[in-house]
Design a protein around this motif. Structure first.
Motif, PDB file in Angstrom:
ATOM      1  N   SER A   1      88.683  47.644  11.465  1.00 45.51           N
ATOM      2  CA  SER A   1      89.356  46.452  10.951  1.00 45.51           C
ATOM      3  C   SER A   1      88.833  46.154   9.554  1.00 45.51           C
ATOM      4  CB  SER A   1      89.080  45.248  11.865  1.00 45.51           C
ATOM      5  OG  SER A   1      89.699  45.431  13.118  1.00 45.51           O
ATOM      6  N   VAL A   2      89.740  46.111   8.594  1.00 45.85           N
ATOM      7  CA  VAL A   2      89.337  45.828   7.220  1.00 45.85           C
ATOM      8  C   VAL A   2      89.153  44.322   7.063  1.00 45.85           C
ATOM      9  CG1 VAL A   2      89.934  45.994   4.783  1.00 45.85           C
ATOM     10  CG2 VAL A   2      90.455  47.896   6.334  1.00 45.85           C
ATOM     11  N   SER A   3      87.904  43.922   6.978  1.00 46.00           N
ATOM     12  CA  SER A   3      87.543  42.527   6.764  1.00 46.00           C
ATOM     13  C   SER A   3      87.290  42.329   5.273  1.00 46.00           C
ATOM     14  CB  SER A   3      86.308  42.176   7.613  1.00 46.00           C
ATOM     15  OG  SER A   3      85.928  40.838   7.449  1.00 46.00           O
ATOM     16  N   SER A   4      86.313  41.523   4.910  1.00 50.14           N
ATOM     17  CA  SER A   4      86.060  41.248   3.500  1.00 50.14           C
ATOM     18  C   SER A   4      84.828  40.385   3.364  1.00 50.14           C
ATOM     19  CB  SER A   4      87.262  40.511   2.891  1.00 50.14           C
ATOM     20  OG  SER A   4      86.959  39.948   1.632  1.00 50.14           O
ATOM     21  N   ARG A   5      84.214  40.446   2.196  1.00 51.29           N
ATOM     22  CA  ARG A   5      83.157  39.483   1.886  1.00 51.29           C
ATOM     23  C   ARG A   5      83.745  38.066   1.823  1.00 51.29           C
ATOM     24  NH1 ARG A   5      78.038  40.834  -0.389  1.00 51.29           N
ATOM     25  NH2 ARG A   5      76.917  39.080  -1.325  1.00 51.29           N
ATOM     26  N   GLY A   6      85.069  37.991   1.880  1.00 50.31           N
ATOM     27  CA  GLY A   6      85.753  36.709   1.979  1.00 50.31           C
ATOM     28  C   GLY A   6      85.379  35.928   3.226  1.00 50.31           C
ATOM     29  N   ILE A   7      84.635  36.545   4.136  1.00 51.47           N
ATOM     30  CA  ILE A   7      84.125  35.793   5.291  1.00 51.47           C
ATOM     31  C   ILE A   7      83.347  34.560   4.831  1.00 51.47           C
ATOM     32  CG2 ILE A   7      84.035  37.797   6.838  1.00 51.47           C
ATOM     33  CD1 ILE A   7      80.992  37.929   6.266  1.00 51.47           C
ATOM     34  N   ARG A   8      82.824  34.627   3.610  1.00 50.33           N
ATOM     35  CA  ARG A   8      82.016  33.509   3.107  1.00 50.33           C
ATOM     36  C   ARG A   8      82.838  32.244   2.875  1.00 50.33           C
ATOM     37  NH1 ARG A   8      83.353  36.706  -1.171  1.00 50.33           N
ATOM     38  NH2 ARG A   8      83.777  35.781  -3.223  1.00 50.33           N
ATOM     39  N   PHE A   9      84.153  32.389   2.785  1.00 51.18           N
ATOM     40  CA  PHE A   9      84.995  31.221   2.527  1.00 51.18           C
ATOM     41  C   PHE A   9      85.239  30.372   3.766  1.00 51.18           C
ATOM     42  CE2 PHE A   9      86.664  34.226  -0.823  1.00 51.18           C
ATOM     43  CZ  PHE A   9      86.041  33.582  -1.882  1.00 51.18           C
ATOM     44  N   GLY A  10      85.019  30.940   4.949  1.00 53.71           N
ATOM     45  CA  GLY A  10      85.249  30.113   6.123  1.00 53.71           C
ATOM     46  C   GLY A  10      85.094  30.821   7.449  1.00 53.71           C
TER      47      GLY A  10
ATOM     48  N   ALA B  24      77.377  39.247  -5.594  1.00 57.57           N
ATOM     49  CA  ALA B  24      77.949  40.271  -4.717  1.00 57.57           C
ATOM     50  C   ALA B  24      77.063  41.507  -4.612  1.00 57.57           C
ATOM     51  CB  ALA B  24      79.332  40.677  -5.236  1.00 57.57           C
ATOM     52  N   GLU B  25      75.895  41.479  -5.257  1.00 57.77           N
ATOM     53  CA  GLU B  25      75.062  42.677  -5.303  1.00 57.77           C
ATOM     54  C   GLU B  25      74.382  42.979  -3.974  1.00 57.77           C
ATOM     55  OE1 GLU B  25      74.825  40.130  -7.331  1.00 57.77           O
ATOM     56  OE2 GLU B  25      75.408  40.824  -9.322  1.00 57.77           O
ATOM     57  N   THR B  26      74.038  41.937  -3.236  1.00 59.33           N
ATOM     58  CA  THR B  26      73.278  42.117  -2.001  1.00 59.33           C
ATOM     59  C   THR B  26      74.207  42.291  -0.808  1.00 59.33           C
ATOM     60  OG1 THR B  26      71.555  40.678  -2.898  1.00 59.33           O
ATOM     61  CG2 THR B  26      71.483  41.134  -0.532  1.00 59.33           C
ATOM     62  N   PRO B  27      74.123  43.417  -0.104  1.00 54.54           N
ATOM     63  CA  PRO B  27      74.959  43.601   1.098  1.00 54.54           C
ATOM     64  C   PRO B  27      74.556  42.614   2.188  1.00 54.54           C
ATOM     65  CG  PRO B  27      74.029  45.686   0.333  1.00 54.54           C
ATOM     66  CD  PRO B  27      73.298  44.591  -0.394  1.00 54.54           C
ATOM     67  N   GLY B  28      75.473  42.400   3.117  1.00 57.05           N
ATOM     68  CA  GLY B  28      75.124  41.556   4.247  1.00 57.05           C
ATOM     69  C   GLY B  28      76.322  40.896   4.886  1.00 57.05           C
ATOM     70  N   VAL B  29      76.114  40.421   6.100  1.00 56.00           N
ATOM     71  CA  VAL B  29      77.169  39.726   6.844  1.00 56.00           C
ATOM     72  C   VAL B  29      76.588  38.432   7.392  1.00 56.00           C
ATOM     73  CG1 VAL B  29      76.668  41.037   8.970  1.00 56.00           C
ATOM     74  CG2 VAL B  29      78.888  39.900   8.675  1.00 56.00           C
ATOM     75  N   LEU B  30      77.362  37.355   7.296  1.00 54.80           N
ATOM     76  CA  LEU B  30      76.915  36.068   7.826  1.00 54.80           C
ATOM     77  C   LEU B  30      76.947  36.092   9.355  1.00 54.80           C
ATOM     78  CD1 LEU B  30      78.835  33.793   5.313  1.00 54.80           C
ATOM     79  CD2 LEU B  30      76.367  34.189   5.377  1.00 54.80           C
ATOM     80  N   PRO B  31      75.966  35.491   9.996  1.00 50.15           N
ATOM     81  CA  PRO B  31      75.877  35.558  11.459  1.00 50.15           C
ATOM     82  C   PRO B  31      77.133  35.093  12.183  1.00 50.15           C
ATOM     83  CG  PRO B  31      73.811  34.758  10.563  1.00 50.15           C
ATOM     84  CD  PRO B  31      74.774  34.834   9.410  1.00 50.15           C
ATOM     85  N   TYR B  32      77.826  34.073  11.654  1.00 51.55           N
ATOM     86  CA  TYR B  32      78.996  33.583  12.382  1.00 51.55           C
ATOM     87  C   TYR B  32      80.125  34.599  12.447  1.00 51.55           C
ATOM     88  CZ  TYR B  32      81.044  32.015   7.799  1.00 51.55           C
ATOM     89  OH  TYR B  32      81.551  31.925   6.519  1.00 51.55           O
ATOM     90  N   ALA B  33      80.111  35.598  11.552  1.00 52.71           N
ATOM     91  CA  ALA B  33      81.177  36.602  11.546  1.00 52.71           C
ATOM     92  C   ALA B  33      80.956  37.716  12.553  1.00 52.71           C
ATOM     93  CB  ALA B  33      81.337  37.194  10.152  1.00 52.71           C
ATOM     94  N   VAL B  34      79.778  37.768  13.166  1.00 61.25           N
ATOM     95  CA  VAL B  34      79.497  38.790  14.180  1.00 61.25           C
ATOM     96  C   VAL B  34      78.919  38.155  15.444  1.00 61.25           C
ATOM     97  CG1 VAL B  34      79.259  40.749  12.602  1.00 61.25           C
ATOM     98  CG2 VAL B  34      77.271  39.274  13.013  1.00 61.25           C
ATOM     99  N   ASP B  35      79.174  36.879  15.629  1.00 59.43           N
ATOM    100  CA  ASP B  35      78.647  36.156  16.786  1.00 59.43           C
ATOM    101  C   ASP B  35      79.414  36.551  18.054  1.00 59.43           C
ATOM    102  OD1 ASP B  35      77.091  33.833  18.006  1.00 59.43           O
ATOM    103  OD2 ASP B  35      79.158  33.297  18.475  1.00 59.43           O
ATOM    104  N   PRO B  36      78.750  37.098  19.057  1.00 62.16           N
ATOM    105  CA  PRO B  36      79.462  37.583  20.241  1.00 62.16           C
ATOM    106  C   PRO B  36      80.185  36.500  21.033  1.00 62.16           C
ATOM    107  CG  PRO B  36      77.083  37.738  20.558  1.00 62.16           C
ATOM    108  CD  PRO B  36      77.306  37.401  19.125  1.00 62.16           C
ATOM    109  N   GLU B  37      79.643  35.301  21.076  1.00 61.92           N
ATOM    110  CA  GLU B  37      80.309  34.218  21.805  1.00 61.92           C
ATOM    111  C   GLU B  37      81.591  33.803  21.094  1.00 61.92           C
ATOM    112  OE1 GLU B  37      77.710  30.973  22.659  1.00 61.92           O
ATOM    113  OE2 GLU B  37      76.303  32.199  23.816  1.00 61.92           O
ATOM    114  N   ALA B  38      81.535  33.691  19.779  1.00 61.54           N
ATOM    115  CA  ALA B  38      82.745  33.361  19.015  1.00 61.54           C
ATOM    116  C   ALA B  38      83.772  34.483  19.125  1.00 61.54           C
ATOM    117  CB  ALA B  38      82.389  33.103  17.557  1.00 61.54           C
TER     118      ALA B  38
END
Length: 328
Positions: free
Chosen positions: A156-165, A300-314
């Motif tokens: 699934s093509v997601s995005s660093r746009g996860i940071r917007f919401g 945008a230099e530092t890779p990473g994913v916010l926890p809410y975007a990979v939260d198993p309960e959500a």
């Protein structure tokens, strides 16, 4: 167990291209479906998978445009499908299942970005409906073919746009809150990442593994057509003279570089037995800690994913909500 969110490392990086990632991999006898496979990074993904020997099927709303775009990808198949039309998704899936072919690779690359507020025929906000819900329905309908592959991967093509919401389960379709294009985009991209988490959990016992990816910032695609020129300058994607800036270390990538992580997730032997993770720069992304979040958001230099975007309960909740939305 879901794979941990930390780099492997993979041996590739931000500047790697899709062709470099797939070098030496033979996909003869494999079948791939690539949504959005006639534009931007989707087209490059389809081209590279086909060049490695895979049978490639591209679902498209505009058949003539898709056939023209794929004229230099010999053997690529084009079939009608519109992610905002549930009946067309069912029809595409039924035709594919009737062919009797297993589905080894499904790359959900199609998407829209920061569009004005519009709703589909069901009243659903269209960024969420296109980017997440249409792909959710497609995966559900193609499930028997994914199982038949005995080792399928869904990207699934997601995005660093996860940071917007995050996903707002109380108001998915902006019926009560003020609509903001990037807030809706962020919600849909977070949904893409969460979808991979729960899909991987549900599918792994049947040989289905799932990944979400951030491809990078690639401005020479149709995805950003709703954005003003000032937005590109503010992001550093174009210089003062309007020329495109290429700097993979800042996620400013070419189309071949942007397609690389999708192709890596779909084909790399390094990911055997793994899944349910968010990836970028052809590797698994690290989890952004609370202490690192401000710095991560600032550049945008530092890779990473916010926890809410990979939260198993959500992720589990989103799956259940999405199933209900398909029945309305």
């Amino acid at each position: 167990m879901t794979t941990a969110q930390h780099p492997l490392p993979s041996g590739f990086g931000a500047a790697s291209t899709a062709e470099e990632v797939i070098k030496g991999i033979n996909l003869t006898g494999k079948v791939a479906v690539v949504t959005g496979g006639y534009s931007g990074i989707g087209l490059e993904t389809a081209r590279v998978l086909r060049s490695a020997g895979a049978e490639v099927v591209v679902p498209a709303r505009d058949l003539e445009r898709a056939q023209d775009a794929l004229k230099d990808v010999p053997g690529a198949e084009v079939e009608y499908m519109d992610l905002l039309d549930p009946a067309s998704i069912d029809a595409f899936a039924e035709k594919f299942l009737a062919s009797g072919r297993p589905l080894h690779i499904l790359v959900n690359s199609a998407g829209i970005m920061a569009t004005p507020l519009t709703r589909d025929a069901r009243g659903y906000e269209t960024q969420f409906a296109t980017n997440h819900l249409g792909h959710f329905q497609l995966v559900k309908r193609l499930w028997p073919a994914l199982v038949a592959a005995d080792g399928a991967r869904v990207v699934s093509v997601s995005s660093r746009g996860i940071r917007f919401g995050d996903v707002d389960f109380d108001d998915l379709h902006f019926e009560h809150r003020t609509y903001e294009p990037f807030l809706a985009y962020g919600q849909s991209k977070t949904a893409n990442a969460l979808f991979a988490v729960e899909l991987d959990r549900r599918g792994r016992t049947e040989g289905i593994r799932a990944f979400s990816v951030h491809p990078g910032t690639i401005i020479d695609t149709n995805l950003a057509k709703h954005l003003p020129a000032e937005a590109f300058r503010a992001a550093g994607a174009v210089d003062a003279e309007g020329r495109t800036v290429r700097d993979p270390s800042r996620q400013l990538k070419t189309i071949p570089q942007g397609a690389a992580t999708s192709v890596w997730c779909a084909t790399s032997a390094r990911l055997a037995g793994m899944g349910g993770v968010y990836c970028e720069n052809c590797d698994v992304s690290p989890l952004v800690s609370a202490e690192e979040e401000a710095a991560w958001r600032a550049g945008a230099e530092t890779p990473g994913v916010l926890p809410y975007a990979v939260d198993p309960e959500a992720a589990a909740r989103l799956w259940e909500v999405s199933e209900r939305l398909l029945t309305r």
